[in-house]
Write a protein that holds these residues in place. Structure first.
Motif, PDB file in Angstrom:
ATOM      1  N   GLU A  11       0.849  -1.186   0.000  1.00  0.00           N
ATOM      2  CA  GLU A  11       0.000   0.000   0.000  1.00  0.00           C
ATOM      3  C   GLU A  11       0.886   1.237   0.000  1.00  0.00           C
ATOM      4  O   GLU A  11       2.030   1.198   0.464  1.00  0.00           O
ATOM      5  CB  GLU A  11      -0.934   0.007   1.200  1.00  0.00           C
ATOM      6  CG  GLU A  11      -0.257  -0.085   2.542  1.00  0.00           C
ATOM      7  CD  GLU A  11      -1.256  -0.230   3.683  1.00  0.00           C
ATOM      8  OE1 GLU A  11      -1.004   0.375   4.742  1.00  0.00           O
ATOM      9  OE2 GLU A  11      -2.271  -0.945   3.515  1.00  0.00           O
ATOM     10  N   VAL A  12       0.362   2.332  -0.528  1.00  0.00           N
ATOM     11  CA  VAL A  12       1.119   3.581  -0.611  1.00  0.00           C
ATOM     12  C   VAL A  12       0.740   4.471   0.566  1.00  0.00           C
ATOM     13  O   VAL A  12      -0.436   4.784   0.762  1.00  0.00           O
ATOM     14  CB  VAL A  12       0.844   4.313  -1.936  1.00  0.00           C
ATOM     15  CG1 VAL A  12       1.654   5.610  -2.004  1.00  0.00           C
ATOM     16  CG2 VAL A  12       1.179   3.418  -3.121  1.00  0.00           C
ATOM     17  N   ARG A  13       1.763   4.883   1.320  1.00  0.00           N
ATOM     18  CA  ARG A  13       1.536   5.727   2.486  1.00  0.00           C
ATOM     19  C   ARG A  13       2.265   7.053   2.338  1.00  0.00           C
ATOM     20  O   ARG A  13       3.279   7.146   1.648  1.00  0.00           O
ATOM     21  CB  ARG A  13       2.015   5.016   3.757  1.00  0.00           C
ATOM     22  CG  ARG A  13       1.241   3.742   4.063  1.00  0.00           C
ATOM     23  CD  ARG A  13       1.739   3.089   5.320  1.00  0.00           C
ATOM     24  NE  ARG A  13       0.977   1.885   5.630  1.00  0.00           N
ATOM     25  CZ  ARG A  13       1.199   1.100   6.672  1.00  0.00           C
ATOM     26  NH1 ARG A  13       2.206   1.389   7.494  1.00  0.00           N
ATOM     27  NH2 ARG A  13       0.463   0.034   6.881  1.00  0.00           N
ATOM     28  N   LEU A  14       1.740   8.047   3.019  1.00  0.00           N
ATOM     29  CA  LEU A  14       2.393   9.352   3.076  1.00  0.00           C
ATOM     30  C   LEU A  14       3.505   9.271   4.111  1.00  0.00           C
ATOM     31  O   LEU A  14       3.253   9.115   5.305  1.00  0.00           O
ATOM     32  CB  LEU A  14       1.380  10.430   3.453  1.00  0.00           C
ATOM     33  CG  LEU A  14       1.888  11.871   3.490  1.00  0.00           C
ATOM     34  CD1 LEU A  14       2.387  12.309   2.119  1.00  0.00           C
ATOM     35  CD2 LEU A  14       0.799  12.805   3.995  1.00  0.00           C
ATOM     36  N   ALA A  15       4.748   9.339   3.665  1.00  0.00           N
ATOM     37  CA  ALA A  15       5.888   9.229   4.578  1.00  0.00           C
ATOM     38  C   ALA A  15       6.128  10.531   5.332  1.00  0.00           C
ATOM     39  O   ALA A  15       6.461  10.527   6.507  1.00  0.00           O
ATOM     40  CB  ALA A  15       7.143   8.839   3.800  1.00  0.00           C
ATOM     41  N   GLU A  16       5.952  11.651   4.634  1.00  0.00           N
ATOM     42  CA  GLU A  16       6.089  12.962   5.272  1.00  0.00           C
ATOM     43  C   GLU A  16       5.214  13.955   4.539  1.00  0.00           C
ATOM     44  O   GLU A  16       5.010  13.852   3.325  1.00  0.00           O
ATOM     45  CB  GLU A  16       7.546  13.437   5.260  1.00  0.00           C
ATOM     46  CG  GLU A  16       8.136  13.619   3.876  1.00  0.00           C
ATOM     47  CD  GLU A  16       9.547  14.198   3.917  1.00  0.00           C
ATOM     48  OE1 GLU A  16       9.675  15.372   4.320  1.00  0.00           O
ATOM     49  OE2 GLU A  16      10.480  13.480   3.542  1.00  0.00           O
ATOM     50  N   VAL A  17       4.677  14.896   5.283  1.00  0.00           N
ATOM     51  CA  VAL A  17       3.828  15.922   4.672  1.00  0.00           C
ATOM     52  C   VAL A  17       4.713  16.857   3.855  1.00  0.00           C
ATOM     53  O   VAL A  17       5.662  17.442   4.391  1.00  0.00           O
ATOM     54  CB  VAL A  17       3.066  16.711   5.754  1.00  0.00           C
ATOM     55  CG1 VAL A  17       2.276  17.852   5.117  1.00  0.00           C
ATOM     56  CG2 VAL A  17       2.142  15.779   6.527  1.00  0.00           C
ATOM     57  N   LEU A  58      -5.531  17.509   0.590  1.00  0.00           N
ATOM     58  CA  LEU A  58      -5.677  16.718   1.809  1.00  0.00           C
ATOM     59  C   LEU A  58      -4.354  16.596   2.546  1.00  0.00           C
ATOM     60  O   LEU A  58      -4.312  16.571   3.774  1.00  0.00           O
ATOM     61  CB  LEU A  58      -6.215  15.329   1.468  1.00  0.00           C
ATOM     62  CG  LEU A  58      -7.532  15.289   0.689  1.00  0.00           C
ATOM     63  CD1 LEU A  58      -7.962  13.854   0.467  1.00  0.00           C
ATOM     64  CD2 LEU A  58      -8.615  16.077   1.412  1.00  0.00           C
ATOM     65  N   MET A  59      -3.250  16.547   1.804  1.00  0.00           N
ATOM     66  CA  MET A  59      -1.930  16.481   2.434  1.00  0.00           C
ATOM     67  C   MET A  59      -1.552  17.805   3.082  1.00  0.00           C
ATOM     68  O   MET A  59      -0.817  17.845   4.066  1.00  0.00           O
ATOM     69  CB  MET A  59      -0.870  16.126   1.388  1.00  0.00           C
ATOM     70  CG  MET A  59      -0.994  14.743   0.815  1.00  0.00           C
ATOM     71  SD  MET A  59       0.163  14.532  -0.562  1.00  0.00           S
ATOM     72  CE  MET A  59      -0.609  13.152  -1.409  1.00  0.00           C
ATOM     73  N   PRO A  70      -8.246  14.646   6.250  1.00  0.00           N
ATOM     74  CA  PRO A  70      -6.869  15.012   5.914  1.00  0.00           C
ATOM     75  C   PRO A  70      -5.973  13.792   5.870  1.00  0.00           C
ATOM     76  O   PRO A  70      -6.290  12.742   6.434  1.00  0.00           O
ATOM     77  CB  PRO A  70      -6.471  15.951   7.059  1.00  0.00           C
ATOM     78  CG  PRO A  70      -7.307  15.486   8.214  1.00  0.00           C
ATOM     79  CD  PRO A  70      -8.618  15.070   7.614  1.00  0.00           C
ATOM     80  N   LEU A  71      -4.845  13.929   5.185  1.00  0.00           N
ATOM     81  CA  LEU A  71      -3.829  12.883   5.151  1.00  0.00           C
ATOM     82  C   LEU A  71      -2.643  13.343   5.973  1.00  0.00           C
ATOM     83  O   LEU A  71      -2.077  14.416   5.730  1.00  0.00           O
ATOM     84  CB  LEU A  71      -3.400  12.615   3.705  1.00  0.00           C
ATOM     85  CG  LEU A  71      -4.373  11.807   2.849  1.00  0.00           C
ATOM     86  CD1 LEU A  71      -3.992  11.902   1.376  1.00  0.00           C
ATOM     87  CD2 LEU A  71      -4.404  10.342   3.296  1.00  0.00           C
ATOM     88  N   ARG A  72      -2.264  12.514   6.954  1.00  0.00           N
ATOM     89  CA  ARG A  72      -1.134  12.832   7.820  1.00  0.00           C
ATOM     90  C   ARG A  72      -0.025  11.811   7.602  1.00  0.00           C
ATOM     91  O   ARG A  72      -0.250  10.756   7.012  1.00  0.00           O
ATOM     92  CB  ARG A  72      -1.574  12.847   9.280  1.00  0.00           C
ATOM     93  CG  ARG A  72      -2.653  13.890   9.579  1.00  0.00           C
ATOM     94  CD  ARG A  72      -3.002  13.916  11.059  1.00  0.00           C
ATOM     95  NE  ARG A  72      -3.946  15.006  11.371  1.00  0.00           N
ATOM     96  CZ  ARG A  72      -5.271  14.877  11.344  1.00  0.00           C
ATOM     97  NH1 ARG A  72      -5.809  13.705  11.005  1.00  0.00           N
ATOM     98  NH2 ARG A  72      -6.045  15.904  11.635  1.00  0.00           N
ATOM     99  N   ASP A  75      -0.343   7.854   7.054  1.00  0.00           N
ATOM    100  CA  ASP A  75      -1.648   7.438   6.531  1.00  0.00           C
ATOM    101  C   ASP A  75      -1.501   6.803   5.153  1.00  0.00           C
ATOM    102  O   ASP A  75      -0.650   7.207   4.347  1.00  0.00           O
ATOM    103  CB  ASP A  75      -2.592   8.633   6.413  1.00  0.00           C
ATOM    104  CG  ASP A  75      -3.072   9.136   7.762  1.00  0.00           C
ATOM    105  OD1 ASP A  75      -2.882   8.417   8.765  1.00  0.00           O
ATOM    106  OD2 ASP A  75      -3.644  10.248   7.807  1.00  0.00           O
ATOM    107  N   THR A  76      -2.374   5.829   4.883  1.00  0.00           N
ATOM    108  CA  THR A  76      -2.458   5.245   3.553  1.00  0.00           C
ATOM    109  C   THR A  76      -3.337   6.131   2.678  1.00  0.00           C
ATOM    110  O   THR A  76      -4.406   6.581   3.112  1.00  0.00           O
ATOM    111  CB  THR A  76      -3.053   3.825   3.614  1.00  0.00           C
ATOM    112  OG1 THR A  76      -2.254   3.024   4.484  1.00  0.00           O
ATOM    113  CG2 THR A  76      -3.086   3.188   2.237  1.00  0.00           C
ATOM    114  N   LEU A  77      -2.907   6.398   1.456  1.00  0.00           N
ATOM    115  CA  LEU A  77      -3.702   7.201   0.541  1.00  0.00           C
ATOM    116  C   LEU A  77      -4.977   6.442   0.170  1.00  0.00           C
ATOM    117  O   LEU A  77      -5.074   5.224   0.367  1.00  0.00           O
ATOM    118  CB  LEU A  77      -2.897   7.537  -0.709  1.00  0.00           C
ATOM    119  CG  LEU A  77      -1.963   8.754  -0.623  1.00  0.00           C
ATOM    120  CD1 LEU A  77      -0.900   8.553   0.440  1.00  0.00           C
ATOM    121  CD2 LEU A  77      -1.307   9.038  -1.970  1.00  0.00           C
TER     122      LEU A  77
END
Length: 345
Positions: A11-17, A58-59, A70-72, A75-77
């Motif tokens: 899965e693709v996650r947000l590593a850093e904003v 959202l990021m 929001p995406l933090r 979080d998984t996209l």
């Protein structure tokens, strides 16, 4: 872009904003065990999902008044995906292999309540499952409910080379528009809009202060009756100048703000000549799909009919492999793609 250790499902996650526009390095492709469904839940395997620019907002944390969270970091996209059912709860109408549409893309497997899956094997409205990932409902709803396109109208579509815009011009033509004008930031895309999608003219943005407004006036010497605006900013400002008496403006996007590297993606200011709006009786309305729930099923039926008749095409770019999704998002926000961007998982 890093890949976490493990095995099973990716899965693709947000590593850093990101500070500014998102890049591939801001994401990680993590591997974890295939999730197990609980009572009333279904396990699906994703086949395709959409990459869309609104993720940037959202990021950035600018989610006020939006229907999405929001995406933090961590979080998984998420987003629209076409999948096949792997397992379903007893008593469910879903069966292994059933194709479904849901909102947990950006991962190979997903677990979600059965009632959050839309079956795609019942109506047969669209020829191919990936076509259910189109974003034409927004364009169709705005052009029929707000723009109310009439025979012979001149229709202007800003951001015409994107997922909504590439369908909007074709829809306007099917609804009877006499002239369709699009805007884009690429000469190559401008050529494709005219050659492939039936736009009568494509106006390039940029190239100096005031130049866009001049080029738009040249492309629409008799003015425009309907605006479908994906962009805002200077393009909305210029559209007011070419509005005809009684023009209908439907605002569906705010890419000038969402893709502004210096902002948070949550605002798209535009200078509007309100006096001109008054003198010409121009209506300006924002389109929200949640306020028009009848549009989606109506659009799907019409889209399927137009696809089969050859009256409309579904321009999209296919990206093979979930590991390439972060780069696809970076390329999308930088304007590298044409039409809808779909990742084949």
């Amino acid at each position: 872009m890093a890949t976490a250790a493990g095995g099973g499902a990716r899965e693709v996650r947000l590593a850093e904003v990101p500070k500014g526009l998102p890049e591939a390095r801001h994401f990680t492709v993590a591997e974890w065990p295939v999730p197990r469904p609980g009572p009333g839940e279904v396990l699906v395997r994703n086949r395709h999902f959409v990459v869309f620019a609104a993720l940037r907002t959202l990021m950035g944390g600018a989610v006020q008044d939006t229907p999405m969270p929001p995406l933090r970091a961590g979080d998984t996209l998420f987003g629209p995906a076409v999948a096949e059912v792997v397992t379903a709860p007893d008593g469910s109408a879903l069966r292994p292999g059933t194709p479904v549409l849901h909102m947990l893309g950006w991962r190979e497997y997903a677990v979600l309540p059965a009632d959050q899956c839309v079956r795609l094997d019942q109506d047969g409205a669209l020829p191919e499952p990936v076509q259910y990932l189109n974003q034409g409902a927004t364009a169709y709803g705005a052009l029929t409910r707000l723009g109310e396109v009439r025979a012979g109208d001149t229709v202007l579509v800003t951001g015409a080379a994107g997922a909504v815009g590439t369908l909007a011009g074709q829809i306007a033509r099917q609804l009877g528009a006499g002239r369709v004008i699009g805007t884009t930031g690429s000469a190559e895309k401008a050529e494709r809009l005219v050659a492939e999608l039936g736009y009568d003219a494509a106006v390039l943005r940029g190239a100096g202060p005031g130049s866009f407004a001049r080029r738009l006036a040249e492309a629409a010497p008799d003015g425009v009756d309907v605006l479908l605006d994906n962009v805002g900013g200077e393009q909305l400002t210029a559209a007011v100048d070419v509005a005809r008496k009684g023009a209908r403006f439907a605002l569906v996007g705010a890419l000038s703000g969402q893709l502004d590297a210096d902002g948070d993606g949550g605002a798209a200011p535009a200078v509007i000549d309100s006096y001109r709006l008054i003198l010409r009786g121009v209506s300006v309305r924002g389109y929200a799909g949640m306020e028009h729930l009848d549009v989606a099923p109506e659009w799907t039926v019409r889209f399927g009919a137009w696809l089969r008749s050859g009256g409309i095409d579904f321009p999209h770019t296919r990206i093979a492999g979930i590991e390439r999704a972060p780069q696809a998002l970076e390329d999308l926000v930088r304007g590298s793609h044409f039409g809808t961007v779909v990742v084949d998982v």
